[in-house]
Design a protein around this motif. Structure first.
Motif, PDB file in Angstrom:
ATOM      1  N   ALA A 264      -5.019  -3.404   5.523  1.00  0.00           N
ATOM      2  CA  ALA A 264      -5.071  -2.886   4.153  1.00  0.00           C
ATOM      3  C   ALA A 264      -4.804  -1.385   4.169  1.00  0.00           C
ATOM      4  O   ALA A 264      -5.243  -0.655   5.051  1.00  0.00           O
ATOM      5  N   GLN A 271      -3.340  -3.793  -0.888  1.00  0.00           N
ATOM      6  CA  GLN A 271      -4.714  -4.276  -0.974  1.00  0.00           C
ATOM      7  C   GLN A 271      -4.758  -5.658  -1.629  1.00  0.00           C
ATOM      8  O   GLN A 271      -5.504  -6.551  -1.209  1.00  0.00           O
ATOM      9  N   ARG A 272      -3.931  -5.866  -2.643  1.00  0.00           N
ATOM     10  CA  ARG A 272      -3.872  -7.160  -3.320  1.00  0.00           C
ATOM     11  C   ARG A 272      -3.368  -8.246  -2.375  1.00  0.00           C
ATOM     12  O   ARG A 272      -3.839  -9.386  -2.407  1.00  0.00           O
ATOM     13  N   GLU A 275      -6.313  -9.299  -0.311  1.00  0.00           N
ATOM     14  CA  GLU A 275      -7.276 -10.077  -1.097  1.00  0.00           C
ATOM     15  C   GLU A 275      -6.729 -11.472  -1.406  1.00  0.00           C
ATOM     16  O   GLU A 275      -7.472 -12.462  -1.378  1.00  0.00           O
TER      17      GLU A 275
END
Length: 404
Positions: A264, A271-272, A275
């Motif tokens: 990340a 970052q998405r 996730e």
């Protein structure tokens, strides 16, 4: 103490009488099975026979008629009653046949009564209790519902660049391929060919709930698998197929739990990606665990050793997934774990244990099955348990067989 001192005063429902003689029948019920070309029959024990007691009773004395009437009234009462038998003591009995009363004029002042009793058991209805298998299936449904909700809250492509969408598609495709590979291409386990689901992925990305539901829906329900899938995992029968399928699903779930994630960075899109990968891995893991739990609840567990191993593997995988889940998913997975553990444990008593034997010589599996169980239908079980490549020539080597 003399035998006469041990006798008890006879009575029925508290009404006394004298006993001239008695007889009874005791023993067990058996069914004799005779077979062609066999000198000895097989005797099947069906349990203890109903105990019967016949009594030749008499009433005597100036008031014998009053005693007779009281005894007849007791005999005609509904339901079982308490008999005090001179030799057998207190028994709960019912009249098998109507009592027969006899008067003889030359024997004035007395009458005889013939009584025929059978022991009276309790009327036992099936007791209501929870079905552990049904409870497991309900817990699996709840875990699926919560897992889909968690995925919908964690996975998003809104206002993200195209490479984030491409990464999600790749991760989903890899996940489906990983599950299919772990199951050895067992087509009977899937509701539809996985290629069909993969083609739908681009249209499902915008609706995480529909996407999560489709991933869980890639499998047939646990009970449907047991009825339809045959000959998987090297051609074994349904038991070995389901056992190996549960093991494979448990193993692939752990692989998703331990799957590495990209690094990340400060970039929101990067970052998405991380996730979304986490959400996809969790979705795949939980879909595999829910399917494995449903199959375990509906499949037979004839082998004690296998049942213990499946219970350990599946509950361990459920624990591993729960450790990184949010509160709602944690509770659902732990409840599912408890139900799986209770269900398998409850069925261990009827599972046979594995034993090691060595045939005296090379022989066909049919002969070994008959020698061992007097049932040639158990040959397939021997083949599956020992993965025999040539059932017609079972080697004279150590083999695993069921104790019963």
């Amino acid at each position: 103490m003399a035998w006469k001192d041990k006798l008890q005063p006879a009575s029925f429902r508290g009404v006394p009488f004298e006993v001239e003689s008695d007889d009874g029948s005791f023993g067990r019920r058996v069914q004799v099975h005779e077979y062609p070309d066999r000198n000895e029959p097989y005797v099947e024990d069906l349990g203890r026979a109903t105990r019967e007691m016949n009594i030749a009773a008499f009433l005597i004395g100036a008031d014998y008629m009053d005693k007779r009437d009281r005894l007849l009234a007791a005999i005609e009462e509904a339901g079982p009653g308490t008999l005090i038998h001179p030799w057998y003591g207190e028994r709960k009995v019912a009249l098998k046949e109507p009592a027969r009363v006899s008067h003889i004029s030359k024997n004035g002042g007395m009458c005889t009564i013939t009584l025929s009793f059978v022991e009276a058991g309790e009327l036992a209805f099936p007791s209501a209790r929870d079905s552990h298998g049904a409870q497991t299936l309900l817990a699996a449904d709840k875990a699926q519902e919560v897992a889909i909700s968690d995925f919908a809250g964690s996975f998003s492509l809104r206002q993200m660049p195209s490479f984030v969408t491409a990464d999600a598609l790749g991760a989903l495709g890899d996940g489906l391929t990983g599950i299919e590979g772990a199951l050895g291409g067992a087509r009977g386990l899937f509701a539809n060919p996985l290629g069909f689901l993969q083609k739908q992925l681009p249209d499902l990305l915008g609706d995480p709930v529909a996407l999560g539901t489709s991933v869980f829906g890639m499998f047939r329900r646990g009970e449907a698998v047991l009825a339809s899938a045959q000959g998987l995992f090297g051609g074994g029968g349904s038991y070995s197929m389901n056992r190996d399928a549960v093991r494979a699903l448990t193993s692939v779930s752990r692989q998703f739990q331990a799957a590495p994630l990209p690094s990340a960075t400060a970039s929101p899109s990067r970052q998405r990606i991380v996730e979304n990968r986490q959400a996809i891995n969790a979705l795949m893991s939980r879909a595999a665990l829910v399917q494995a739990s449903g199959m375990t609840a509906t499949m037979d567990l004839p082998v004690h050793d296998d049942a213990i191993q499946l219970r350990q593997q599946l509950t361990g995988a459920l624990d591993g997934d729960a450790m990184t889940a949010n509160d709602a998913v944690y509770v659902a997975l732990q409840d599912l774990r408890a139900k799986v553990h209770a269900d398998v444990t409850n069925r261990l008593g009827s599972s046979a244990r594995l034993q090691t034997i060595r045939p005296v010589s090379v022989m066909p599996g049919l002969v070994l099955a008959y020698d061992r169980y007097e049932d040639v239908g158990r040959e397939q079980q021997l083949v599956e348990t020992n993965r025999l490549a040539r059932p017609g020539f079972v080697p004279a080597e150590p083999l695993k067989v069921l104790s019963a």
